[in-house]
Design a protein around this motif. Sequence first.
Motif, PDB file in Angstrom:
ATOM      1  N   ALA A 194       0.747  -1.208   0.066  1.00 33.49           N
ATOM      2  CA  ALA A 194       0.006  -0.104   0.131  1.00 33.49           C
ATOM      3  C   ALA A 194       0.985   1.220  -0.243  1.00 33.49           C
ATOM      4  O   ALA A 194       2.023   1.484   0.827  1.00 33.49           O
ATOM      5  CB  ALA A 194      -1.004  -0.022   1.087  1.00 33.49           C
ATOM      6  N   VAL A 195       0.618   2.020  -0.764  1.00 34.37           N
ATOM      7  CA  VAL A 195       1.234   3.451  -0.953  1.00 34.37           C
ATOM      8  C   VAL A 195       0.704   4.682  -0.333  1.00 34.37           C
ATOM      9  O   VAL A 195      -0.652   4.687  -0.250  1.00 34.37           O
ATOM     10  CB  VAL A 195       1.402   3.936  -2.508  1.00 34.37           C
ATOM     11  CG1 VAL A 195       1.922   5.145  -2.598  1.00 34.37           C
ATOM     12  CG2 VAL A 195       2.172   2.891  -3.271  1.00 34.37           C
ATOM     13  N   ALA A 196       0.979   4.979   0.703  1.00 34.21           N
ATOM     14  CA  ALA A 196       0.511   6.227   1.683  1.00 34.21           C
ATOM     15  C   ALA A 196       1.197   7.306   1.898  1.00 34.21           C
ATOM     16  O   ALA A 196       1.922   7.408   1.596  1.00 34.21           O
ATOM     17  CB  ALA A 196       0.257   5.254   3.030  1.00 34.21           C
ATOM     18  N   ILE A 197       0.327   8.368   2.360  1.00 36.68           N
ATOM     19  CA  ILE A 197       0.852   9.579   2.517  1.00 36.68           C
ATOM     20  C   ILE A 197       0.368   9.970   4.120  1.00 36.68           C
ATOM     21  O   ILE A 197      -0.749   9.443   4.562  1.00 36.68           O
ATOM     22  CB  ILE A 197       0.243  10.814   1.712  1.00 36.68           C
ATOM     23  CG1 ILE A 197      -1.032  10.848   1.669  1.00 36.68           C
ATOM     24  CG2 ILE A 197       0.988  10.630   0.391  1.00 36.68           C
ATOM     25  CD1 ILE A 197      -1.699  12.099   0.703  1.00 36.68           C
ATOM     26  N   ALA A 198       0.976  10.803   4.759  1.00 37.73           N
ATOM     27  CA  ALA A 198       0.764  11.286   6.172  1.00 37.73           C
ATOM     28  C   ALA A 198       1.424  12.690   6.273  1.00 37.73           C
ATOM     29  O   ALA A 198       2.657  12.425   6.137  1.00 37.73           O
ATOM     30  CB  ALA A 198       1.106  10.253   7.411  1.00 37.73           C
ATOM     31  N   ASP A 199       0.861  13.720   6.562  1.00 39.10           N
ATOM     32  CA  ASP A 199       1.537  14.933   6.754  1.00 39.10           C
ATOM     33  C   ASP A 199       2.316  15.262   5.509  1.00 39.10           C
ATOM     34  O   ASP A 199       1.972  15.226   4.515  1.00 39.10           O
ATOM     35  CB  ASP A 199       2.503  14.876   7.971  1.00 39.10           C
ATOM     36  CG  ASP A 199       1.857  14.650   9.557  1.00 39.10           C
ATOM     37  OD1 ASP A 199       0.828  15.278   9.595  1.00 39.10           O
ATOM     38  OD2 ASP A 199       2.293  13.917  10.271  1.00 39.10           O
ATOM     39  N   ARG A 200       3.749  15.596   5.575  1.00 42.14           N
ATOM     40  CA  ARG A 200       4.315  15.809   4.534  1.00 42.14           C
ATOM     41  C   ARG A 200       5.009  14.546   3.698  1.00 42.14           C
ATOM     42  O   ARG A 200       5.993  14.602   3.003  1.00 42.14           O
ATOM     43  CB  ARG A 200       5.391  17.100   4.336  1.00 42.14           C
ATOM     44  CG  ARG A 200       4.661  18.315   4.897  1.00 42.14           C
ATOM     45  CD  ARG A 200       4.010  19.021   3.614  1.00 42.14           C
ATOM     46  NE  ARG A 200       5.083  19.200   2.652  1.00 42.14           N
ATOM     47  CZ  ARG A 200       5.682  20.278   2.265  1.00 42.14           C
ATOM     48  NH1 ARG A 200       5.806  21.169   2.963  1.00 42.14           N
ATOM     49  NH2 ARG A 200       6.448  20.374   0.950  1.00 42.14           N
ATOM     50  N   GLN A 201       4.791  13.599   4.431  1.00 39.23           N
ATOM     51  CA  GLN A 201       5.523  12.155   4.138  1.00 39.23           C
ATOM     52  C   GLN A 201       4.745  11.232   3.231  1.00 39.23           C
ATOM     53  O   GLN A 201       3.510  11.193   3.173  1.00 39.23           O
ATOM     54  CB  GLN A 201       5.967  11.509   5.398  1.00 39.23           C
ATOM     55  CG  GLN A 201       6.717  12.309   6.356  1.00 39.23           C
ATOM     56  CD  GLN A 201       6.506  11.587   7.825  1.00 39.23           C
ATOM     57  OE1 GLN A 201       7.568  11.016   8.154  1.00 39.23           O
ATOM     58  NE2 GLN A 201       5.524  11.762   8.707  1.00 39.23           N
ATOM     59  N   THR A 202       5.441  10.380   2.380  1.00 38.88           N
ATOM     60  CA  THR A 202       4.854   9.251   1.902  1.00 38.88           C
ATOM     61  C   THR A 202       5.788   7.878   2.049  1.00 38.88           C
ATOM     62  O   THR A 202       6.604   8.129   2.412  1.00 38.88           O
ATOM     63  CB  THR A 202       4.761   9.422   0.459  1.00 38.88           C
ATOM     64  OG1 THR A 202       4.084   8.506  -0.396  1.00 38.88           O
ATOM     65  CG2 THR A 202       6.082   9.735  -0.283  1.00 38.88           C
ATOM     66  N   ALA A 203       5.079   6.874   2.034  1.00 44.09           N
ATOM     67  CA  ALA A 203       5.732   5.725   2.269  1.00 44.09           C
ATOM     68  C   ALA A 203       5.031   4.347   1.410  1.00 44.09           C
ATOM     69  O   ALA A 203       3.772   4.595   0.848  1.00 44.09           O
ATOM     70  CB  ALA A 203       5.845   5.244   3.863  1.00 44.09           C
ATOM     71  N   VAL A 204       5.672   3.280   1.373  1.00 38.89           N
ATOM     72  CA  VAL A 204       5.082   1.976   1.011  1.00 38.89           C
ATOM     73  C   VAL A 204       4.999   1.010   2.082  1.00 38.89           C
ATOM     74  O   VAL A 204       6.181   0.902   2.764  1.00 38.89           O
ATOM     75  CB  VAL A 204       5.955   1.388  -0.079  1.00 38.89           C
ATOM     76  CG1 VAL A 204       5.361   0.140  -0.729  1.00 38.89           C
ATOM     77  CG2 VAL A 204       5.791   2.344  -1.448  1.00 38.89           C
ATOM     78  N   TYR A 205       3.913   0.319   2.383  1.00 32.77           N
ATOM     79  CA  TYR A 205       3.935  -0.480   3.565  1.00 32.77           C
ATOM     80  C   TYR A 205       4.736  -1.957   2.959  1.00 32.77           C
ATOM     81  O   TYR A 205       3.981  -2.425   2.007  1.00 32.77           O
ATOM     82  CB  TYR A 205       2.710  -1.063   4.097  1.00 32.77           C
ATOM     83  CG  TYR A 205       1.700   0.065   4.675  1.00 32.77           C
ATOM     84  CD1 TYR A 205       1.354   1.334   4.177  1.00 32.77           C
ATOM     85  CD2 TYR A 205       2.088   0.007   6.464  1.00 32.77           C
ATOM     86  CE1 TYR A 205       0.769   2.120   5.058  1.00 32.77           C
ATOM     87  CE2 TYR A 205       1.364   1.187   7.082  1.00 32.77           C
ATOM     88  CZ  TYR A 205       0.915   2.079   6.420  1.00 32.77           C
ATOM     89  OH  TYR A 205       0.608   2.977   7.342  1.00 32.77           O
ATOM     90  N   PRO A 206       5.913  -2.329   3.626  1.00 36.12           N
ATOM     91  CA  PRO A 206       6.380  -3.326   2.904  1.00 36.12           C
ATOM     92  C   PRO A 206       5.948  -4.798   3.181  1.00 36.12           C
ATOM     93  O   PRO A 206       5.988  -5.795   2.542  1.00 36.12           O
ATOM     94  CB  PRO A 206       7.826  -3.520   4.056  1.00 36.12           C
ATOM     95  CG  PRO A 206       7.654  -2.057   4.637  1.00 36.12           C
ATOM     96  CD  PRO A 206       6.490  -1.706   4.550  1.00 36.12           C
ATOM     97  N   SER A 207       4.748  -4.808   4.280  1.00 31.34           N
ATOM     98  CA  SER A 207       4.011  -6.269   4.554  1.00 31.34           C
ATOM     99  C   SER A 207       2.771  -5.810   5.223  1.00 31.34           C
ATOM    100  O   SER A 207       2.551  -4.665   5.550  1.00 31.34           O
ATOM    101  CB  SER A 207       4.803  -6.890   5.481  1.00 31.34           C
ATOM    102  OG  SER A 207       5.365  -6.282   6.563  1.00 31.34           O
ATOM    103  N   GLU A 208       2.037  -6.703   5.234  1.00 33.07           N
ATOM    104  CA  GLU A 208       0.619  -6.439   5.813  1.00 33.07           C
ATOM    105  C   GLU A 208       0.913  -5.879   7.389  1.00 33.07           C
ATOM    106  O   GLU A 208       1.623  -6.540   7.998  1.00 33.07           O
ATOM    107  CB  GLU A 208      -0.211  -7.556   5.753  1.00 33.07           C
ATOM    108  CG  GLU A 208      -1.669  -7.223   6.149  1.00 33.07           C
ATOM    109  CD  GLU A 208      -2.636  -8.534   6.021  1.00 33.07           C
ATOM    110  OE1 GLU A 208      -3.020  -9.006   5.163  1.00 33.07           O
ATOM    111  OE2 GLU A 208      -2.930  -8.845   7.268  1.00 33.07           O
ATOM    112  N   SER A 209       0.404  -4.914   7.756  1.00 31.24           N
ATOM    113  CA  SER A 209       0.470  -4.534   9.097  1.00 31.24           C
ATOM    114  C   SER A 209      -0.534  -3.488   9.404  1.00 31.24           C
ATOM    115  O   SER A 209      -1.521  -3.042   8.644  1.00 31.24           O
ATOM    116  CB  SER A 209       1.853  -3.620   9.216  1.00 31.24           C
ATOM    117  OG  SER A 209       1.982  -2.680   8.290  1.00 31.24           O
ATOM    118  N   PRO A 210      -0.817  -3.071  10.700  1.00 29.38           N
ATOM    119  CA  PRO A 210      -1.702  -1.945  11.038  1.00 29.38           C
ATOM    120  C   PRO A 210      -0.967  -0.663  10.616  1.00 29.38           C
ATOM    121  O   PRO A 210       0.236  -0.592  10.340  1.00 29.38           O
ATOM    122  CB  PRO A 210      -1.680  -2.173  12.574  1.00 29.38           C
ATOM    123  CG  PRO A 210      -0.916  -3.118  13.165  1.00 29.38           C
ATOM    124  CD  PRO A 210       0.071  -3.428  11.899  1.00 29.38           C
TER     125      PRO A 210
END
Lengths: 259, 315
Positions: A194-210
């Motif tokens: 999952a590709v995600a954003i929060a505040d001014r950051q972005t990331a990809v979840y490397p594995s299923e997680s909360p």
Amino acid sequence: MQAFGCIKRIVTAGADAIIVYFDGANLDEANSACHQMLAAIDAKQEHIAHIDVGKKPEGDTSTRWSWLRECVPSYDSLLIIFDMALIDSHGVYLALRELDAENIYRLSTASEQRVKTSVVEIPVWYGAPNASDLSIVSKKTSLSIEEVIALHTSTTYKVYAVGFSPGFAYMGDIPEALKCARLGTPRKRVPKGAVAIADRQTAVYPSESPGGWNLLGLTAFDMLLHKDQHSESRLRAGDVVKFVSITEQEYKAGLQVEL
Amino acid sequence: MRINVLSKGLFSLIIDKGRVGKQREGFCESGPMDSNAYDWANFLAFNLDGTPCIEAIGEMQIRVDEDCVIAVTGREPSLDIDGIAQAVYQSQKVSAGATITFKSALLGSKAYLAICGNWQVPKAVGSACTVVREQLGGLDGKGCVLKDGDCIEVLANTRVKDNAKMRTLAQQHIDDYGFIESIRVIPGYQFTSFSTVAVRTFETSTYTVSSSIDRMGFRLTGESVASDIENMRSEAIHLGAIQVPGDGQPIVMMRDRQTLGGYPKLGCVSPCDISRLAQAVPGEKVNFVFQDEEEARADWLLMTSRRRRLQGEIL
């Protein structure tokens, strides 16, 4: 412990660790300063490891940092963990001061060149049904869904830090217009990729997680490289990343390749 | 030799010293929750430091198919072999086919079982340590905890002779796991951003170990110790770091903690006390006392030299 160079503050973390905070006009600069120091420390350890392999050790082996247990960098800080049997925090401080400033500088230009030549492209299927908060993001930012995607793919991002969980790369900064707060209640399950954003950051979840970030879509790009019994993070701090928009079919084709 | 898991207990897993140098890629440190007990178990079982062993919560039962030497340690552990109680903190010869049952007297505390030999378990990212969340380590290398019916292969250690002197740690030298003595804390990280009142509150209050305790962290309940910091950048979390989220209830970060986090921290629990705290069970009361880093280092040097001396005497 007095600060020096591009260090803002050095404080005790625990009995066997200190944490160094870096200065800079902005986060990008402080982050670079942090990774320059880390690179200089790593280079020193490698250089000495190399001498150890050789039959005739040359140079002053007493400078060996055998007390160094681990360094953990983040946005603008570096945790340095040492072996208390061999050194105290003041000794660690003196060793850091002695790190050749010139050496740090030379390394920094080398690593910047490396970065310039490689932009990692991460293909994203925006709006994938099980990983999409696009409508929420659209509401929070007052942008259309198309504008959200256009903005997210409009620029390159720097990997500031890898951590929290294996391969989780904190990247930034996303355009100001795209800035949006974390979800009020974190999700119990965010799918892998999952590709995600929060505040001014972005990331990809490397594995299923909360997770509590706003999801934009899915990527087949695996954040962890698996080789036999060894896994490692595919992205390193300092890497430059660009997201590109792909279709569902392309995503599924990509998933086959990664498998 | 095959070790058959007859009953896994509540939660048991294969652990070793943990992963070193991989926190910068996001892999947690892992390792034994109670490293003192882990080290003693391997020493008493004639193993080298860092050999894998089993960390078990609840009563675990295994069977071995060859003669071997084992040792059980931990907080108030007990051991029986084929139904007969045997001494803990001591090398025990076990015959082929014997059933080994061991546990800690307190539900939630960990008992450690070391078995002499060369453990045939895969290393994932440099360690056999099981981290369920990261799907790493353990028997399959993918982070599975031990389950009934599992079988661990341990090759005989040819260095240990049949007539080797069995090793015993005398009762008076076994670590004290009580909480009459305060847990020592080294002020650090954002310590100065906590008010004097908050720091005094933390040091003079008694905290209760909550039921939210696991390998990632121990959540405590008691007087609130809020800091002034509202927003900070994520930074590396050291073992034993005491982080205080918005609700003011401290969390002591343990072996499987996430590598980075953005909550303010008061400092870290002393390496001398982290094993003791890791063996606490829900409902227990703990007190904290601040100690500067020089004192903490002196205590640690004394503790480790005492252990080396004891091991030298036992040999």
